[in-house]
Design an enzyme around this catalytic site. Sequence first.
Site, PDB file in Angstrom:
ATOM      1  CG  HIS A 202     -18.752  47.311  68.771  1.00  0.00           C
ATOM      2  ND1 HIS A 202     -18.501  47.168  70.107  1.00  0.00           N
ATOM      3  CD2 HIS A 202     -18.153  48.478  68.401  1.00  0.00           C
ATOM      4  CE1 HIS A 202     -17.785  48.194  70.533  1.00  0.00           C
ATOM      5  NE2 HIS A 202     -17.557  49.006  69.516  1.00  0.00           N
ATOM      6  CD  GLU A 205     -20.314  52.847  63.351  1.00  0.00           C
ATOM      7  OE1 GLU A 205     -20.284  54.075  63.516  1.00  0.00           O
ATOM      8  OE2 GLU A 205     -19.420  52.080  63.745  1.00  0.00           O
ATOM      9  CG  ASP A 283     -16.894  54.538  68.472  1.00  0.00           C
ATOM     10  OD1 ASP A 283     -16.365  53.621  69.134  1.00  0.00           O
ATOM     11  OD2 ASP A 283     -17.217  54.401  67.276  1.00  0.00           O
ATOM     12  CG  ASP A 284     -12.659  54.860  68.682  1.00  0.00           C
ATOM     13  OD1 ASP A 284     -12.085  54.348  69.656  1.00  0.00           O
ATOM     14  OD2 ASP A 284     -13.349  54.211  67.871  1.00  0.00           O
TER      15      ASP A 284
END
Length: 346
Positions: A202, A205, A283-284
Site C-alpha cells: 500500500h 492514499e 478495499d473494505d
Amino acid sequence: MEAKRDLRRLPKAHLHLHFTGAMRPETLRELAETQGTRLPKFMGSGDPLRVPADERGWFRFQRSYDLARHLVNSETIMRRIIREAAEDDAAEGSRHLEIQVDPTSYAPHVGGLTPALEIILDEAKATTAATGVEVGVIVAASRMRNPLDARILARLAVRYAGDQPGQVVGFGLSNDERAGNTAQFEPAFQIARRAGLALVPHGGELLGPDHIREVVQYLHPSRIGHGVRVAEDPALLESIVNQGIALEVCPASNVSLGVYDTLKDVPLAKLIQAGATIALGADDPLLFLSRLLDQYATARDQHQLADAQLAALAKASVKASLASDSTKKRLEAEIDDWLKCPPGTN
C-alpha cells in the site's frame, strides 16, 4: 435515455480486497449476535463508515475493522468469508480475485500461522472450483507490527507461492501508511522478490507523493495499493507510468477515509490520461458498503467514462493481475465480446 451495457456482465479482475473487510454486513451482524458482541451503531445501520483523514479518523476505522476481525475466530468463519467474497464477486462480473490477508490475527484460533494460511489457501482453491472466480491470495504484513514479523510472513508466503488459484501470488504491506518506517520492511520484500512473488504494498492514499517515492525506492512494487495521490506530482506520475507500476484505485475508500470530499474529486481521469495502469478495487466493502461494481459505476456516472473506456479499465485490471497468461487472454477476449454487444443487449 441512452442505453448502456450492463456492468455486471463486464468481465473484470478484483485486485484490492482485504480479508476481514470482504465480509458481508449481514454475516458480521450474524456473528456479532451469535457471539454476544455489541456493534457500533453505524455498523448495524446500513450507513457506510465516514471518517476524516487524520489520526482520530483512522483510529475509528481501525477500531471498527479490529472489532470485525475479532469475530473471525474459527476455521468455519474463515472459510465462509472466502466463499462469500467470491460469490459476491461472481455476481458482479469479477472473474479473478486476489484477496489480501495477514494470517497473524487468525492464527491463535486455528493452531498457528501456517494452519491459518493453509485454511485460507485451501478454501480459495475450493471456492475457485465452486464459483468460477479464480481466487489467489496475497499475504500482507502490517505496518503496525515489527518489521521482523514481516520477514516471518514473507518466508511463509514463499513456501506456498505459485500462480494458480489457492496459492500465494503476492506479498504486500498494509495498514496505516503513517506508521512504521518503509525502509525497515525492505528485507521482507527482498525475501519475497527473490522467490518470484509479486510485490504489492500500500501507499499514497493517506500520504502523498513523498510516501510513494519511499515505497518505490525500498519495496520495488509491481503494483501499489491505492497510489492515487501520485496525481499530485506530474513527474512522479510519469515515472510510475514509465516503470509499469499499476495502481489499485479504490474510490469509495478514498472518500470514506476523507482523502477526497466526493467521488467526483478522485483523480481517476487524470491518472487515465497519464497512461497509468489502473485496477479498480473495493478495499473494505464491509465498512464502506461499496463493492467492486460500485467502483465501475462511479467511473461511469461520476467521471463520465464511456463503455469503451470502462472496458479498457477492465482490461487494465486483468493486465495488472497475477493470473496466468491463459486466464488473461481468455478474460481479454471476453471483455472484447462485452464491448461488441450493442448497448442494452447484454
